[in-house]
Design a protein around this motif. Structure first.
Motif, PDB file in Angstrom:
ATOM      1  N   GLY A 123     -28.038  10.242 -20.680  1.00 25.22           N
ATOM      2  CA  GLY A 123     -27.724  10.084 -19.380  1.00 25.22           C
ATOM      3  C   GLY A 123     -26.403  10.495 -18.931  1.00 25.22           C
ATOM      4  N   VAL A 124     -25.624   9.793 -17.908  1.00 23.20           N
ATOM      5  CA  VAL A 124     -24.504   9.947 -17.440  1.00 23.20           C
ATOM      6  C   VAL A 124     -23.568   9.715 -18.878  1.00 23.20           C
ATOM      7  N   MET A 125     -23.729   8.616 -19.498  1.00 21.27           N
ATOM      8  CA  MET A 125     -22.710   8.267 -20.623  1.00 21.27           C
ATOM      9  C   MET A 125     -22.828   9.376 -21.621  1.00 21.27           C
ATOM     10  N   LEU A 126     -23.593  10.088 -21.951  1.00 24.21           N
ATOM     11  CA  LEU A 126     -23.660  11.068 -23.061  1.00 24.21           C
ATOM     12  C   LEU A 126     -23.024  12.329 -22.439  1.00 24.21           C
ATOM     13  N   SER A 129     -36.517  14.926 -20.298  1.00 21.03           N
ATOM     14  CA  SER A 129     -35.268  14.564 -19.928  1.00 21.03           C
ATOM     15  C   SER A 129     -34.609  15.082 -18.747  1.00 21.03           C
ATOM     16  N   TYR A 130     -34.096  13.895 -17.859  1.00 21.44           N
ATOM     17  CA  TYR A 130     -33.251  14.568 -16.646  1.00 21.44           C
ATOM     18  C   TYR A 130     -31.978  14.035 -16.713  1.00 21.44           C
ATOM     19  N   ALA A 131     -31.664  12.828 -16.850  1.00 22.32           N
ATOM     20  CA  ALA A 131     -30.366  12.270 -16.448  1.00 22.32           C
ATOM     21  C   ALA A 131     -29.198  12.916 -16.955  1.00 22.32           C
ATOM     22  N   THR A 132     -29.149  13.581 -18.628  1.00 22.17           N
ATOM     23  CA  THR A 132     -28.223  14.047 -19.101  1.00 22.17           C
ATOM     24  C   THR A 132     -27.934  15.542 -18.561  1.00 22.17           C
ATOM     25  N   ALA A 133     -29.140  16.212 -18.149  1.00 24.15           N
ATOM     26  CA  ALA A 133     -29.057  17.706 -17.486  1.00 24.15           C
ATOM     27  C   ALA A 133     -28.308  17.379 -16.265  1.00 24.15           C
ATOM     28  N   ALA A 134     -29.155  16.313 -15.582  1.00 25.81           N
ATOM     29  CA  ALA A 134     -28.676  16.261 -14.032  1.00 25.81           C
ATOM     30  C   ALA A 134     -26.965  15.979 -14.122  1.00 25.81           C
ATOM     31  N   ALA A 135     -26.216  15.136 -15.051  1.00 25.43           N
ATOM     32  CA  ALA A 135     -24.923  15.043 -14.922  1.00 25.43           C
ATOM     33  C   ALA A 135     -23.920  15.986 -15.511  1.00 25.43           C
ATOM     34  N   TYR A 157     -21.557  23.615 -18.913  1.00 24.44           N
ATOM     35  CA  TYR A 157     -22.373  23.070 -17.731  1.00 24.44           C
ATOM     36  C   TYR A 157     -23.392  24.067 -17.164  1.00 24.44           C
ATOM     37  N   SER A 158     -23.638  24.875 -18.219  1.00 27.47           N
ATOM     38  CA  SER A 158     -24.789  25.802 -17.964  1.00 27.47           C
ATOM     39  C   SER A 158     -26.106  25.335 -18.858  1.00 27.47           C
ATOM     40  N   LEU A 159     -27.075  26.249 -18.852  1.00 26.42           N
ATOM     41  CA  LEU A 159     -28.321  25.864 -19.727  1.00 26.42           C
ATOM     42  C   LEU A 159     -28.069  25.683 -21.345  1.00 26.42           C
ATOM     43  N   PRO A 160     -27.173  26.791 -21.734  1.00 30.64           N
ATOM     44  CA  PRO A 160     -26.805  26.497 -23.016  1.00 30.64           C
ATOM     45  C   PRO A 160     -26.156  25.473 -23.538  1.00 30.64           C
ATOM     46  N   GLY A 161     -25.341  24.806 -22.460  1.00 30.75           N
ATOM     47  CA  GLY A 161     -24.529  23.711 -22.817  1.00 30.75           C
ATOM     48  C   GLY A 161     -25.406  22.404 -22.996  1.00 30.75           C
ATOM     49  N   LEU A 162     -26.874  22.345 -22.664  1.00 28.14           N
ATOM     50  CA  LEU A 162     -27.631  21.428 -22.948  1.00 28.14           C
ATOM     51  C   LEU A 162     -27.984  21.191 -24.409  1.00 28.14           C
ATOM     52  N   ILE A 163     -27.966  22.113 -24.958  1.00 26.94           N
ATOM     53  CA  ILE A 163     -28.576  22.152 -26.537  1.00 26.94           C
ATOM     54  C   ILE A 163     -27.894  21.054 -27.187  1.00 26.94           C
ATOM     55  N   LEU A 164     -26.283  21.029 -27.235  1.00 21.73           N
ATOM     56  CA  LEU A 164     -25.895  20.099 -28.067  1.00 21.73           C
ATOM     57  C   LEU A 164     -26.132  18.713 -27.423  1.00 21.73           C
ATOM     58  N   PRO A 165     -25.799  18.222 -26.461  1.00 21.71           N
ATOM     59  CA  PRO A 165     -26.321  17.110 -26.019  1.00 21.71           C
ATOM     60  C   PRO A 165     -27.724  16.445 -26.242  1.00 21.71           C
ATOM     61  N   TYR A 166     -28.579  17.541 -26.119  1.00 23.44           N
ATOM     62  CA  TYR A 166     -30.285  17.227 -26.631  1.00 23.44           C
ATOM     63  C   TYR A 166     -30.269  16.588 -27.972  1.00 23.44           C
ATOM     64  N   ILE A 167     -29.592  17.693 -28.598  1.00 24.86           N
ATOM     65  CA  ILE A 167     -29.842  17.348 -30.341  1.00 24.86           C
ATOM     66  C   ILE A 167     -29.362  16.108 -30.664  1.00 24.86           C
ATOM     67  N   PHE A 223     -20.592  12.365 -19.943  1.00 24.57           N
ATOM     68  CA  PHE A 223     -19.470  12.041 -20.120  1.00 24.57           C
ATOM     69  C   PHE A 223     -18.610  12.233 -21.395  1.00 24.57           C
ATOM     70  N   VAL A 224     -19.483  11.594 -22.673  1.00 19.36           N
ATOM     71  CA  VAL A 224     -18.759  11.947 -23.801  1.00 19.36           C
ATOM     72  C   VAL A 224     -18.377  13.445 -24.154  1.00 19.36           C
ATOM     73  N   PHE A 225     -19.582  14.424 -23.841  1.00 18.59           N
ATOM     74  CA  PHE A 225     -19.444  15.731 -23.971  1.00 18.59           C
ATOM     75  C   PHE A 225     -18.341  16.180 -22.912  1.00 18.59           C
ATOM     76  N   ILE A 226     -18.318  15.706 -22.108  1.00 22.06           N
ATOM     77  CA  ILE A 226     -17.129  16.538 -20.927  1.00 22.06           C
ATOM     78  C   ILE A 226     -15.744  16.021 -21.395  1.00 22.06           C
ATOM     79  N   ALA A 227     -15.625  14.613 -21.853  1.00 22.43           N
ATOM     80  CA  ALA A 227     -14.390  14.152 -22.330  1.00 22.43           C
ATOM     81  C   ALA A 227     -13.961  14.826 -23.458  1.00 22.43           C
ATOM     82  N   THR A 228     -14.934  15.245 -24.433  1.00 18.29           N
ATOM     83  CA  THR A 228     -14.696  15.758 -25.556  1.00 18.29           C
ATOM     84  C   THR A 228     -14.406  17.402 -25.656  1.00 18.29           C
ATOM     85  N   ILE A 229     -15.503  18.120 -25.489  1.00 13.12           N
ATOM     86  CA  ILE A 229     -15.352  19.764 -25.243  1.00 13.12           C
ATOM     87  C   ILE A 229     -15.393  20.038 -23.965  1.00 13.12           C
TER      88      ILE A 229
END
Length: 282
Positions: free
Chosen positions: A108-111, A217-223, A144-154, A113-119
């Motif tokens: 969700g939003v926490m994850l 999954s929705y929250a991480t992608a929505a954030a 912030y695009s579709l490929p950017g969801l790969i790392l958070p999902y993994i 935020f971690v990726f935004i604050a890191t990379i």
């Protein structure tokens, strides 16, 4: 004389919970897809599922889910294999189990935020590499695009794989290894002829579970992806909030129906494979 058992009453609160928060919302979500804004029955919403834009959205969601499930399954299986050498009640194994349980639910939003604050564009790692080595991690803001969801999902797929696959790997009997050695086999022959064939149903079932997890999954992608609707959950959000979808005001219900069908098929396969895998785990 046979007495009646009242043990089933203990399941009533759980059944009420499932009915109110799972069955009823699902029925309402699906039902709205067959009605227009005025409450009249229509096929317009369901017919939209074959629209090229909607099909592309389902295709994006499918390949994203399949890719992250495959990578998560392989990496998680390697972690499980490494954990076999640890004492089951030891400190490291206990910490691994605890970490897997926590990280599998860290989303969700926490994850995001971690990726935004890191990379992210101004993330700690991004700024450090750019200022120190001239390396730009964010050309075009890919996070912030579709490929950017790969790392958070993994990130949450790997610990989920550890939770689901480690019990199956731990259930391999030491006697099988000993029998293989007595018959002149090697470690490689054990895995190719015994270990991998036995574990294949559990591995496939875990992969299907990871696929369904990513697909819904929705929250991480929505954030992360605040603009655009490149996957089905975000397309549902757009259908619920948009005021420009004339004649298809309840398109979200039809999209939810499509998701439920896909996830339902995957989970039915998962249950069937799990029943087959349970034969040797008993």
């Amino acid at each position: 004389m046979r007495t009646r058992s009242w043990a089933w009453l203990g399941l009533v609160p759980f059944a009420v919970y499932l009915g109110l928060f799972l069955a009823l919302p699902t029925a309402l979500a699906i039902g709205t897809g067959f009605f227009d804004r005025d409450g009249a029955f229509t096929w317009a919403n369901v017919a939209a599922l074959v629209d090229p834009v909607i099909l592309t959205t389902f295709a994006n969601t499918t390949w994203l889910s399949a890719l992250t499930a495959a990578v998560g399954a392989v990496l998680g299986a390697l972690v499980c294999y490494a954990a076999l050498g640890l004492p089951p009640t030891g400190l490291v194994r206990s910490m691994l189990d605890a970490a897997a349980g926590v990280l599998a639910q860290f989303g969700g939003v926490m994850l995001a935020f971690v990726f935004i604050a890191t990379i992210g564009v101004q993330g700690v790692v991004t700024v450090f590499l750019r200022d120190s080595f001239g390396v730009d991690l964010q050309p075009g803001s890919w996070l912030y695009s579709l490929p950017g969801l790969i790392l958070p999902y993994i990130y949450f797929q790997v610990p989920l794989m550890v939770i689901t696959f480690l019990p199956a790997l731990s259930a391999l009997k030491p006697q099988w290894t000993e029998a293989n050695l007595v018959l002149g086999g090697t470690r490689a022959s054990f895995w190719t002829r015994v270990g991998l064939p036995v574990l294949a149903p559990s591995f496939l079932a875990s992969f299907l579970l990871l696929f369904a997890n990513a697909f819904s999954s929705y929250a991480t992608a929505a954030a992360l992806a605040s603009q655009g609707s490149q996957i089905v959950p975000l397309q549902i959000r757009a259908a619920l909030t948009s005021e420009t979808v004339l004649g298809r005001e309840n398109l979200a219900g039809a999209l939810a129906l499509g998701m439920i069908v896909v996830v339902g098929v995957v989970m039915a396969l998962y249950a069937a494979i799990q029943r087959r895998a349970a034969r040797w785990q008993a």
